[in-house]
Design a protein around this motif. Structure first.
Motif, PDB file in Angstrom:
ATOM      1  N   VAL A  94     -10.215   8.343  13.321  1.00 34.99           N
ATOM      2  CA  VAL A  94      -8.939   7.783  12.897  1.00 34.99           C
ATOM      3  C   VAL A  94      -8.402   6.962  14.050  1.00 34.99           C
ATOM      4  O   VAL A  94      -8.306   7.471  15.171  1.00 34.99           O
ATOM      5  N   ALA A  95      -8.107   5.691  13.811  1.00 37.68           N
ATOM      6  CA  ALA A  95      -7.644   4.856  14.905  1.00 37.68           C
ATOM      7  C   ALA A  95      -6.866   3.663  14.382  1.00 37.68           C
ATOM      8  O   ALA A  95      -7.053   3.219  13.251  1.00 37.68           O
ATOM      9  N   HIS A  96      -5.975   3.167  15.236  1.00 42.36           N
ATOM     10  CA  HIS A  96      -5.268   1.938  14.879  1.00 42.36           C
ATOM     11  C   HIS A  96      -6.040   0.733  15.424  1.00 42.36           C
ATOM     12  O   HIS A  96      -5.804  -0.381  15.001  1.00 42.36           O
ATOM     13  N   ASP A  97      -6.948   0.996  16.375  1.00 39.80           N
ATOM     14  CA  ASP A  97      -7.662  -0.087  17.051  1.00 39.80           C
ATOM     15  C   ASP A  97      -8.910  -0.464  16.254  1.00 39.80           C
ATOM     16  O   ASP A  97      -9.927   0.219  16.294  1.00 39.80           O
ATOM     17  N   LEU A  98      -8.799  -1.561  15.542  1.00 38.13           N
ATOM     18  CA  LEU A  98      -9.907  -2.005  14.691  1.00 38.13           C
ATOM     19  C   LEU A  98     -11.185  -2.240  15.477  1.00 38.13           C
ATOM     20  O   LEU A  98     -12.276  -1.988  14.999  1.00 38.13           O
ATOM     21  N   ARG A  99     -11.001  -2.733  16.723  1.00 33.04           N
ATOM     22  CA  ARG A  99     -12.178  -3.065  17.503  1.00 33.04           C
ATOM     23  C   ARG A  99     -12.956  -1.804  17.880  1.00 33.04           C
ATOM     24  O   ARG A  99     -14.178  -1.773  17.859  1.00 33.04           O
ATOM     25  N   LEU A 100     -12.212  -0.751  18.204  1.00 34.30           N
ATOM     26  CA  LEU A 100     -12.835   0.529  18.533  1.00 34.30           C
ATOM     27  C   LEU A 100     -13.599   1.059  17.318  1.00 34.30           C
ATOM     28  O   LEU A 100     -14.735   1.509  17.423  1.00 34.30           O
ATOM     29  N   VAL A 101     -12.967   0.988  16.167  1.00 32.16           N
ATOM     30  CA  VAL A 101     -13.579   1.477  14.936  1.00 32.16           C
ATOM     31  C   VAL A 101     -14.821   0.656  14.605  1.00 32.16           C
ATOM     32  O   VAL A 101     -15.869   1.191  14.247  1.00 32.16           O
ATOM     33  N   ARG A 102     -14.703  -0.646  14.786  1.00 36.20           N
ATOM     34  CA  ARG A 102     -15.835  -1.536  14.546  1.00 36.20           C
ATOM     35  C   ARG A 102     -17.001  -1.155  15.449  1.00 36.20           C
ATOM     36  O   ARG A 102     -18.154  -1.218  15.051  1.00 36.20           O
ATOM     37  N   HIS A 103     -16.682  -0.762  16.682  1.00 40.67           N
ATOM     38  CA  HIS A 103     -17.730  -0.449  17.639  1.00 40.67           C
ATOM     39  C   HIS A 103     -18.445   0.854  17.297  1.00 40.67           C
ATOM     40  O   HIS A 103     -19.664   0.954  17.402  1.00 40.67           O
ATOM     41  N   LEU A 104     -17.693   1.845  16.887  1.00 38.64           N
ATOM     42  CA  LEU A 104     -18.241   3.188  16.731  1.00 38.64           C
ATOM     43  C   LEU A 104     -18.708   3.517  15.322  1.00 38.64           C
ATOM     44  O   LEU A 104     -19.487   4.444  15.132  1.00 38.64           O
ATOM     45  N   CYS A 105     -18.211   2.789  14.324  1.00 35.89           N
ATOM     46  CA  CYS A 105     -18.402   3.256  12.953  1.00 35.89           C
ATOM     47  C   CYS A 105     -19.285   2.325  12.139  1.00 35.89           C
ATOM     48  O   CYS A 105     -19.227   1.109  12.282  1.00 35.89           O
ATOM     49  N   SER A 106     -20.090   2.942  11.269  1.00 33.30           N
ATOM     50  CA  SER A 106     -20.905   2.135  10.373  1.00 33.30           C
ATOM     51  C   SER A 106     -20.067   1.662   9.188  1.00 33.30           C
ATOM     52  O   SER A 106     -20.314   0.603   8.642  1.00 33.30           O
ATOM     53  N   ARG A 107     -19.083   2.482   8.791  1.00 37.06           N
ATOM     54  CA  ARG A 107     -18.213   2.065   7.685  1.00 37.06           C
ATOM     55  C   ARG A 107     -16.749   2.189   8.073  1.00 37.06           C
ATOM     56  O   ARG A 107     -16.389   3.001   8.919  1.00 37.06           O
ATOM     57  N   ILE A 108     -15.927   1.368   7.428  1.00 35.41           N
ATOM     58  CA  ILE A 108     -14.495   1.338   7.711  1.00 35.41           C
ATOM     59  C   ILE A 108     -13.733   1.562   6.407  1.00 35.41           C
ATOM     60  O   ILE A 108     -14.150   1.066   5.355  1.00 35.41           O
ATOM     61  N   ALA A 109     -12.650   2.309   6.464  1.00 38.95           N
ATOM     62  CA  ALA A 109     -11.697   2.363   5.352  1.00 38.95           C
ATOM     63  C   ALA A 109     -10.329   1.993   5.916  1.00 38.95           C
ATOM     64  O   ALA A 109      -9.879   2.600   6.886  1.00 38.95           O
ATOM     65  N   VAL A 110      -9.714   0.971   5.333  1.00 39.62           N
ATOM     66  CA  VAL A 110      -8.415   0.506   5.814  1.00 39.62           C
ATOM     67  C   VAL A 110      -7.324   1.135   4.952  1.00 39.62           C
ATOM     68  O   VAL A 110      -7.359   1.023   3.719  1.00 39.62           O
ATOM     69  N   MET A 111      -6.394   1.823   5.601  1.00 38.84           N
ATOM     70  CA  MET A 111      -5.294   2.451   4.852  1.00 38.84           C
ATOM     71  C   MET A 111      -4.000   1.673   5.033  1.00 38.84           C
ATOM     72  O   MET A 111      -3.714   1.154   6.112  1.00 38.84           O
ATOM     73  N   TYR A 112      -3.241   1.613   3.954  1.00 44.74           N
ATOM     74  CA  TYR A 112      -1.936   0.964   3.989  1.00 44.74           C
ATOM     75  C   TYR A 112      -1.031   1.709   3.013  1.00 44.74           C
ATOM     76  O   TYR A 112      -1.400   1.896   1.849  1.00 44.74           O
ATOM     77  N   ARG A 113       0.092   2.178   3.500  1.00 44.97           N
ATOM     78  CA  ARG A 113       1.070   2.893   2.684  1.00 44.97           C
ATOM     79  C   ARG A 113       0.438   4.000   1.844  1.00 44.97           C
ATOM     80  O   ARG A 113       0.655   4.092   0.631  1.00 44.97           O
ATOM     81  N   GLY A 114      -0.400   4.789   2.489  1.00 45.76           N
ATOM     82  CA  GLY A 114      -0.964   5.969   1.835  1.00 45.76           C
ATOM     83  C   GLY A 114      -2.205   5.722   1.008  1.00 45.76           C
ATOM     84  O   GLY A 114      -2.812   6.660   0.513  1.00 45.76           O
ATOM     85  N   ARG A 115      -2.613   4.461   0.846  1.00 41.52           N
ATOM     86  CA  ARG A 115      -3.775   4.164   0.018  1.00 41.52           C
ATOM     87  C   ARG A 115      -4.882   3.506   0.838  1.00 41.52           C
ATOM     88  O   ARG A 115      -4.603   2.831   1.831  1.00 41.52           O
TER      89      ARG A 115
END
Lengths: 331, 297
Positions: free
Chosen positions: B209-230
């Motif tokens: 779980v992170a706010h830093d997209l670049r960190l997530v991009r570096h470590l994760c094969s998949r991303i889920a973007v959350m906004y207002r609970g969804r």
């Protein structure tokens, strides 16, 4: 910037120490160690570094607001033709806020929770004799409008807790700009904020600088923010400026191993690969090695590095690096 | 079957403007579904208030979910009795956002890391000490710091103690909530490397779980973007990063400051008024889903 004019702010050899005594052992921590830099009119200088690098203490030293037991032991700080280090407290108060505005990291703690934001900006104007009463309140609304707060007249009557973090930071920027200071110092102004709000605040600072022609000293740990906002950058490590120059040049062609290491350690360039982390940890300022403070962590370390502190060597026009790779007797 | 399967997770909080006021229901997490395969890494990205932290806290049942299902190795986790949940937590370990409040101030760093091994009765005292030394080395802590209390460590060192603690039981899943945001840049990279090493060495499944997209991009094969609970967009990290389909994802990516001079993309702004909480995720490209009106059509 303009070479024929004196810079707005000229800091030379600034050294600030914190002395503590515990169990009879006197510890001297030199948080800022011989720091020199200029800020020209209308220029944005970023002081970049990690925690403990001395960037915040440098800014506090410029305002002579270093909390005890810290004290400025040497150097000069020329601002608008006067040395701030020799001013008496009364003259200094007329500089702080009025001639040098400042914005801090925590927008909640910097605002008083029991007064409306309009009253707090009006107070800043009254303290510096810029406006009084109804005129000050009207000016406060203008300032809120200037920092792009919607419905400024209504928002001026809000208390800090009624505003979002981004809006509170806008209020602080409005307060810092209240007396139209030629220089604003902002210490991690967007660190506590979300990415989209952070980008809005950075855009606002860039716009303010363009519209008002002000100079900005921006303190940040984020080299992305440096790239976005700064004309020049000074990278600090263990109390010293280790590299300084035009921001695009330093970021594209970093010459100090520390700056190179910082850039290489950022994630996302080649996803899934190991990052080139800088080994070790930030050194204890009370027990620095006799040579270069970065030497114990440096991949390019050689004999000269442990002997003495490197000077700042020019690597290209306006770009210096405090590293023996670029000069000195050893090479 | 995926190792982790979350379906229709909902968490509502009651909030009153005043003690006598009528409670208002806030949907912090709203019909969130995702799956993570064994050894996979999923990054949950979003800004504060997006519901990403609430989501993972529900999964570990640190707070009770309002509705939904969470299958771990096919077993329904929501509604499990406390005794079974304790056993399960050995496999589901969490690294917390705030090291200051998540470490016992009266225990030494070594004791904190060792505690899980003691509770689960793993190894002899000598084995445990060796394990603690190994964990300390992994997270970049000097072995000599094992005897220190949390307040004698820096914030960064405290966070690394929290990571070592989470790794002590060799969990199948590591849930990391902003694991490096409290660390200095040069230290962040060391910890990112540690997480990558562990992921490869132990085949660890990582929910980051992170706010830093670049960190997530570096470590994760998949991303889920959350906004207002969804979850408004999800897919392979490269696809979401380079061809974002949801306007909010585009705004978020364009807001990230890029240290590479000249490569900063122009700002794209997102108007929250245009957010449709009822928009369903639709496939915009193979394996790439976004909750856009266009995707619904």
């Amino acid at each position: 910037m303009n070479d024929d004019r004196a810079p707005l702010l000229e800091v030379r050899g600034l050294t600030t120490e914190f002395v503590s005594e515990r169990t009879g052992v006197r510890r001297v921590v030199r948080a800022v160690d011989g720091v020199s830099f200029d800020i020209g009119c209308g220029e944005v200088l970023a002081l970049a570094g990690e925690s403990g690098s001395g960037k915040s203490v440098t800014a506090l030293s410029v305002l002579r607001l270093v909390p005890p037991p810290g004290r400025i032991v040497s150097g000069s700080i020329r601002f608008e033709g006067r040395d701030l280090l020799t001013l008496d407290e009364g003259d200094l108060r007329r500089v702080r806020g009025a001639r040098i505005g400042f914005v801090f990291q925590e927008p909640m703690t910097a605002l008083n929770p029991v007064f409306t934001v309009g009253d707090q900006i009006a107070e800043a104007l009254e303290v510096h004799g810029a406006a009084r009463g109804a005129a000050a309140r009207a000016r406060a609304v203008e300032l809120l409008d200037m920092v792009r707060i919607p419905e400024p007249a209504r928002r001026a009557r809000d208390f800090p807790h009624q505003l979002s973090g981004g809006m509170r930071q806008r209020v602080l920027i409005a307060a810092a700009m209240a007396c139209r200071p030629p220089l604003v110092m902002a210490d991690e102004p967007t660190t506590a904020l979300d990415a989209t709000i952070q980008a809005d605040i950075l855009d606002l600072l860039v716009a303010m600088r363009r519209e008002l022609g002000l100079s900005l000293l921006l303190i940040t740990h984020d080299l992305g923010i440096v790239a976005r906002v700064a004309d020049r950058v000074a990278v600090m490590y263990a109390g010293r400026i280790v590299e300084t120059g035009p921001a695009p040049g330093v970021l594209a062609f970093p010459r100090h191993p520390y700056t190179r290491g910082l850039l290489a350690s950022l994630p996302g360039r080649v996803p899934g690969t190991r990052l080139e982390a800088i080994p070790g940890a930030v050194p204890d300022l009370a027990a620095l090695p006799p040579g270069c403070a970065f030497a114990p962590r440096c991949p390019d370390r050689f004999d000269a590095c442990d002997g003495s502190r490197p000077d700042a060597y020019a690597v290209s026009p306006g770009h210096t690096a405090r590293c023996f790779l670029h000069g000195g007797a050893a090479r | 079957m995926s190792l982790i399967e979350v379906t229709g997770l909902v968490k509502t909080f009651e909030r009153r403007q005043a003690p006598w006021g009528r409670p208002r229901l806030i949907r912090a997490v709203d019909r969130v579904s995702f799956a993570i395969g064994e050894g996979e890494t999923l990054g949950l990205v979003g800004e504060s208030g997006s519901g990403k932290t609430t989501t993972v806290r529900c999964l570990l049942r640190l707070i009770e979910p309002t509705a939904g299902s969470f299958l771990f190795r096919g077993e329904q986790v929501f509604g499990l009795p406390a005794s079974r949940m304790r056993a399960l937590r050995r496999d589901l370990q969490m690294i917390f956002q705030d090291p200051d409040s998540s470490l016992n101030p009266r225990m030494t760093a070594g004791g904190i890391v060792e505690e899980g091994l003691v509770i689960h009765g793993i190894g002899s005292p000598a084995d445990r000490r060796a394990r603690v030394r190994e964990l300390f080395e992994w997270v970049g802590l000097d072995a000599g710091m094992a005897g220190r209390l949390p307040h004698e460590l820096s914030g960064g060192q405290r966070q690394r103690v929290g990571i070592a603690r989470a790794l002590a039981l060799a969990p199948a899943v590591l849930v990391a909530d902003e694991p490096v945001s409290a660390l200095d840049v040069s230290i962040q990279a060391q910890v990112v490397n540690v997480l990558m090493d562990l992921q490869q060495r132990l085949g660890l499944t990582l929910l980051l779980v992170a706010h830093d997209l670049r960190l997530v991009r570096h470590l994760c094969s998949r991303i889920a973007v959350m906004y207002r609970g969804r979850i408004v967009e999800t897919g392979r990290a490269g696809a979401v990063f380079h061809a974002p389909a949801h306007p909010y994802t585009r705004a978020l990516i364009s807001a990230m400051p890029d240290p590479d001079p000249g490569s900063q993309p122009p700002r794209i702004r997102y108007d929250a008024a245009g957010f449709d909480p009822e928009a369903e995720l639709g496939e915009v490209a193979p394996g790439h889903w976004a909750a856009t009106s266009a995707a619904r059509q």
